[in-house]
Motif scaffolding. Structure first.
Motif, mmCIF file in Angstrom:
data_model
loop_
_atom_site.group_PDB
_atom_site.id
_atom_site.type_symbol
_atom_site.label_atom_id
_atom_site.label_comp_id
_atom_site.label_asym_id
_atom_site.label_seq_id
_atom_site.Cartn_x
_atom_site.Cartn_y
_atom_site.Cartn_z
ATOM 1 N N UNK A 3 0.172 -4.254 2.209
ATOM 2 C CA UNK A 3 0.101 -5.513 1.906
ATOM 3 C C UNK A 3 1.710 -5.868 1.838
ATOM 4 N N UNK A 4 2.621 -4.648 1.167
ATOM 5 C CA UNK A 4 3.571 -5.104 0.777
ATOM 6 C C UNK A 4 4.779 -5.532 2.046
ATOM 7 N N UNK A 5 4.496 -5.086 3.219
ATOM 8 C CA UNK A 5 5.167 -5.131 4.241
ATOM 9 C C UNK A 5 4.418 -6.276 5.295
ATOM 10 N N UNK A 6 3.374 -6.399 4.903
ATOM 11 C CA UNK A 6 2.681 -7.381 5.914
ATOM 12 C C UNK A 6 3.062 -8.761 5.487
ATOM 13 N N UNK A 7 3.204 -9.112 3.997
ATOM 14 C CA UNK A 7 3.514 -10.361 3.667
ATOM 15 C C UNK A 7 4.810 -10.293 2.734
ATOM 16 N N UNK A 8 5.757 -10.166 3.384
ATOM 17 C CA UNK A 8 7.306 -10.652 2.714
ATOM 18 C C UNK A 8 7.548 -11.475 2.187
ATOM 19 N N UNK A 9 7.734 -12.025 1.210
ATOM 20 C CA UNK A 9 7.947 -13.234 0.433
ATOM 21 C C UNK A 9 9.055 -14.028 1.386
ATOM 22 N N UNK A 15 10.314 -13.402 4.624
ATOM 23 C CA UNK A 15 10.548 -13.724 6.015
ATOM 24 C C UNK A 15 9.041 -13.822 6.854
ATOM 25 N N UNK A 16 8.029 -13.428 6.016
ATOM 26 C CA UNK A 16 6.678 -13.387 6.610
ATOM 27 C C UNK A 16 6.174 -14.675 6.687
ATOM 28 N N UNK A 17 5.965 -15.051 8.188
ATOM 29 C CA UNK A 17 5.303 -16.471 8.449
ATOM 30 C C UNK A 17 4.241 -16.675 7.620
ATOM 31 N N UNK A 18 3.232 -15.552 7.560
ATOM 32 C CA UNK A 18 1.815 -15.767 6.957
ATOM 33 C C UNK A 18 2.041 -16.016 5.437
#
Length: 268
Positions: free
Chosen positions: A4-10, A12-15
């Motif tokens: 999760x920590x690299x999936x949703x970087x506060x 740059x992650x669009x999501x």
């Protein structure tokens, strides 16, 4: 480090962003949308089936984070199903038809570009996706002539670095070998089974075909994967280590970050 920590970087992650934030980022001069493309396929007995997706996403996210202060960039959620029919016989693989995957990639890219981005970069993490990425670049570029569309396979960015850090001989950095296993030991060590790492060095009978991930050749050959390796892993994961993984990750992310800055400057 959890997935999760690299999936949703506060940053740059669009999501992780609101729709308004995405539209605002896309409206800025030279804005770049990055789409990681991986796969879900067997990687031997020691690596998870999402290895290619995890690594492509981690590379794209870290590279974007490194330049986010100066480049308007967002990283889309990773495209997790690559073109992997050659892995099906060994189990654990989720794939699709080439035309289906190409259509989905183009649709995702086209709708992402509706947010006003000036450029799109596909970051691929699976060798079997290379023709898919090339086709997607052409198709999306044809649909959006006002946008610069690029595609790359991340491990091809560090062929020179590999020569100075690798412990294995040529053929040892193939599927699930030293390269990917070292990166996984650096980024996701809890997902690597270091007690079960059987693999076979890549031994391609055609000299003009590729020898491993970073030693390519002009000839493409199709074979079911069990013809290369009983375990499904090719290369030498036994010599992999997190220190090599860190060097490779730093090299790849630096190269990609520099490219993204160049893309931004060319489209500002």
């Amino acid at each position: 480090m959890m997935f999760e920590s690299t999936t949703l970087n506060d940053s740059v992650s669009l999501g992780a962003q609101s729709a308004d934030f995405i539209l605002d980022t896309g409206s800025k001069s030279g804005s770049v949308l990055v789409l990681p493309v991986g796969s879900t396929e067997q990687h031997g007995t020691h690596l998870p089936v999402m290895t290619d997706t995890l690594l492509a996403n981690s590379v794209a996210t870290q590279s974007a984070e490194d330049i986010a202060d100066t480049v308007p960039v967002l990283v889309a959620p990773p495209f997790w199903s690559g073109y992997s029919p050659h892995h099906l016989s060994l189990g654990g693989t989720l794939t699709g038809e080439f035309d289906t995957l190409l259509g989905l990639l183009c649709e995702i890219a086209n709708t992402g570009l509706e947010n006003g981005f000036d450029a799109l970069v596909f970051v691929n993490g699976h060798g079997g996706n290379t023709p898919l990425i090339d086709a997607a670049v052409s198709e999306v570029g044809k649909t959006h002539p006002e946008v610069e569309v690029l595609g790359l396979t991340y491990f091809e960015l560090v062929t020179d670095l590999v020569e100075s850090v690798r412990e294995s001989d040529v053929g040892g950095m193939a599927h699930g070998g030293e390269f990917e296993t070292s990166l996984m030991l650096h980024l996701y060590p809890e997902l690597v089974d270091t007690e079960a790492m059987p693999a076979t060095y890549q031994d391609e009978q055609y000299e003009l075909a590729g020898s491993d991930l970073v030693v390519g050749g002009p000839v493409s050959v199709y074979r079911p994967f069990e013809q290369y390796s009983e375990s499904g892993a090719i290369g030498d994961p036994a010599v992999a280590n997190p220190e090599t993984g860190e060097q490779l990750f730093d090299g790849v992310t630096t190269a990609l970050a520099n490219l993204l800055k160049e893309v931004q400057q060319n489209n500002a």
